[in-house]
Write a protein that holds these residues in place. Structure first.
Motif, PDB file in Angstrom:
ATOM      1  N   GLY A  93      51.866  38.572  48.258  1.00  0.00           N
ATOM      2  CA  GLY A  93      50.595  38.727  47.537  1.00  0.00           C
ATOM      3  C   GLY A  93      50.063  40.150  47.610  1.00  0.00           C
ATOM      4  O   GLY A  93      48.871  40.389  47.456  1.00  0.00           O
ATOM      5  N   ARG A  94      50.962  41.111  47.852  1.00  0.00           N
ATOM      6  CA  ARG A  94      50.567  42.516  48.016  1.00  0.00           C
ATOM      7  C   ARG A  94      51.395  43.421  47.094  1.00  0.00           C
ATOM      8  O   ARG A  94      52.476  43.060  46.665  1.00  0.00           O
ATOM      9  N   HIS A 112      49.366  32.755  33.131  1.00  0.00           N
ATOM     10  CA  HIS A 112      48.868  34.129  33.268  1.00  0.00           C
ATOM     11  C   HIS A 112      49.961  35.077  32.819  1.00  0.00           C
ATOM     12  O   HIS A 112      51.061  35.064  33.378  1.00  0.00           O
ATOM     13  N   TYR A 113      49.647  35.883  31.835  1.00  0.00           N
ATOM     14  CA  TYR A 113      50.604  36.865  31.332  1.00  0.00           C
ATOM     15  C   TYR A 113      50.591  38.077  32.260  1.00  0.00           C
ATOM     16  O   TYR A 113      49.543  38.665  32.486  1.00  0.00           O
ATOM     17  N   GLU A 114      51.726  38.448  32.815  1.00  0.00           N
ATOM     18  CA  GLU A 114      51.841  39.617  33.694  1.00  0.00           C
ATOM     19  C   GLU A 114      50.711  39.644  34.728  1.00  0.00           C
ATOM     20  O   GLU A 114      49.867  40.543  34.742  1.00  0.00           O
ATOM     21  N   ASP A 115      50.723  38.626  35.614  1.00  0.00           N
ATOM     22  CA  ASP A 115      49.579  38.460  36.514  1.00  0.00           C
ATOM     23  C   ASP A 115      49.396  39.617  37.488  1.00  0.00           C
ATOM     24  O   ASP A 115      48.287  39.872  37.951  1.00  0.00           O
ATOM     25  N   GLU A 116      50.472  40.398  37.759  1.00  0.00           N
ATOM     26  CA  GLU A 116      50.304  41.550  38.653  1.00  0.00           C
ATOM     27  C   GLU A 116      49.458  42.635  37.979  1.00  0.00           C
ATOM     28  O   GLU A 116      48.698  43.351  38.644  1.00  0.00           O
ATOM     29  N   ASN A 147      45.202  45.519  48.441  1.00  0.00           N
ATOM     30  CA  ASN A 147      46.001  44.799  49.431  1.00  0.00           C
ATOM     31  C   ASN A 147      45.131  44.273  50.571  1.00  0.00           C
ATOM     32  O   ASN A 147      45.326  43.152  51.051  1.00  0.00           O
ATOM     33  N   ALA A 148      44.158  45.089  51.005  1.00  0.00           N
ATOM     34  CA  ALA A 148      43.267  44.678  52.093  1.00  0.00           C
ATOM     35  C   ALA A 148      42.429  43.474  51.671  1.00  0.00           C
ATOM     36  O   ALA A 148      42.255  42.522  52.443  1.00  0.00           O
ATOM     37  N   SER A 149      41.930  43.486  50.420  1.00  0.00           N
ATOM     38  CA  SER A 149      41.112  42.342  49.976  1.00  0.00           C
ATOM     39  C   SER A 149      41.977  41.113  49.790  1.00  0.00           C
ATOM     40  O   SER A 149      41.541  39.977  50.051  1.00  0.00           O
ATOM     41  N   ALA A 150      43.249  41.292  49.389  1.00  0.00           N
ATOM     42  CA  ALA A 150      44.156  40.152  49.271  1.00  0.00           C
ATOM     43  C   ALA A 150      44.409  39.545  50.656  1.00  0.00           C
ATOM     44  O   ALA A 150      44.458  38.314  50.804  1.00  0.00           O
ATOM     45  N   ALA A 151      44.574  40.407  51.659  1.00  0.00           N
ATOM     46  CA  ALA A 151      44.805  39.922  53.031  1.00  0.00           C
ATOM     47  C   ALA A 151      43.604  39.123  53.528  1.00  0.00           C
ATOM     48  O   ALA A 151      43.762  38.085  54.176  1.00  0.00           O
TER      49      ALA A 151
END
Length: 319
Positions: free
Chosen positions: A271-272, A88-92, A311-315
């Protein structure tokens, strides 16, 4: 070139139009990416570029998704990692773009190189956003314009460097991914310079609206920010590259100390997207000296809320 490009589909792994030697090279390029990914792809570009010398000169068209094709010279050290389907290129950035598919924003791709993100952000799975790709290098611009063309001309291309104000500069460098107008070199290619706010004056974008602005401008990020005061006063967020070797975190320090923007960085450990209040967090995140890390700056409540929602959906996913 003469030859039709090799075709590679990232979803299926199908490689078409390649001879036996080119197929063997594809396996080497993909395997090399898998192995070197364990140490931030150190040495990969050099090895791939050596292998490229033994390949016939032609392009490869990589299907990134059903509505996005990205073409580059076969064997290119920077982009051949895409042959590794797990890469994945620049996954953020991918997380941000896929998490904002529903937002009506315009993407400004500053220092667009061959246009990877403009191709993706303007594609249907990413929300078919309006995109403007800006690239100063003549060699890179030809590839960028081609990538716009093979995707139906759906994003605009501008041949220009980005700086604090209009003018001219000299572009230098040996690697296509690292051309720069920083420094007062008289060599290199003479290129026009524009400020981000000139996009408003030239009628390319409105003085209000939502914008995601990627700045990959190799050492002139601060000048680019200074030249975009009006654009950055809209609902905009900048996606700015910080170099791993810059232990002073110059760009982040400027955003934090000299602008009204809130600074965020994606933290792989949590992951945030974490709000940066002190720069020591970057000492921990910037683990590799030879790669770039994206930081995010915005004074817009809209984008701050969208990042909080991501961030909430990642949590929730991690529960």
């Amino acid at each position: 070139m003469g030859h039709a490009p090799i075709q590679f589909d990232r979803a299926s792994g199908a490689l078409e139009g390649a001879n036996l030697w080119e197929r063997t090279a594809a396996l080497a390029l993909s395997t090399g990416s898998k192995i070197s990914s364990h140490f931030s792809h150190r040495g990969y570009n050099r090895c791939a570029n050596l292998l490229r010398l033994a390949l016939p000169e032609r392009d490869i068209a990589v299907r990134l998704n059903p509505d996005a094709v990205f073409e580059f010279p076969y064997g290119d050290g920077y982009w051949s990692k895409l042959l590794n389907r797990a890469y994945h290129y620049e996954d953020e950035l991918e997380l941000l773009f896929l998490g904002t598919v529903d937002v009506d924003y315009t993407f400004i791709d500053g220092g667009a190189n061959y246009g990877y993100w403009s191709v993706l952000v303007s594609s249907a799975p990413y929300g078919s956003h309006k995109a403007i790709a800006i690239e100063p290098s003549s060699a890179n611009f030809a590839k960028l314009a081609n990538n716009s063309k093979i995707n139906g001309g759906r994003f605009e291309v501008i041949k220009c460097a980005i700086g604090e104000r209009r003018g001219v500069a000299h572009l230098t460098g040996t690697k296509h991914e690292a051309f720069s107008i920083a420094g007062d070199s008289a060599g290199g290619e003479r290129v026009p310079v524009m400020a981000l706010d000139d996009l408003i004056d030239d009628g390319k974008v409105a003085a209000s609206g939502k914008y995601l602005i990627k700045l990959d401008v190799e050492g002139v990020e601060i000048e680019a920010i200074k030249g975009g005061a009006r654009l950055l006063a809209t609902d905009s967020m900048i996606l700015c590259e910080e170099h791993g070797q810059d232990r002073n975190h110059t760009v982040s320090r400027y955003i934090l100390d000299q602008t009204p923007m809130q600074l965020m960085v994606y933290d792989p450990a949590s992951g945030r997207f974490e709000t940066v209040t002190e720069l020591s967090i970057l000492d921990r995140i910037k683990v590799s000296a030879h790669v770039g890390y994206n930081v995010f700056g915005t004074a817009s409540a809209f984008w701050q809320n969208r990042v909080a929602a991501l961030n909430a959906s990642a949590a929730r996913r991690m529960q």
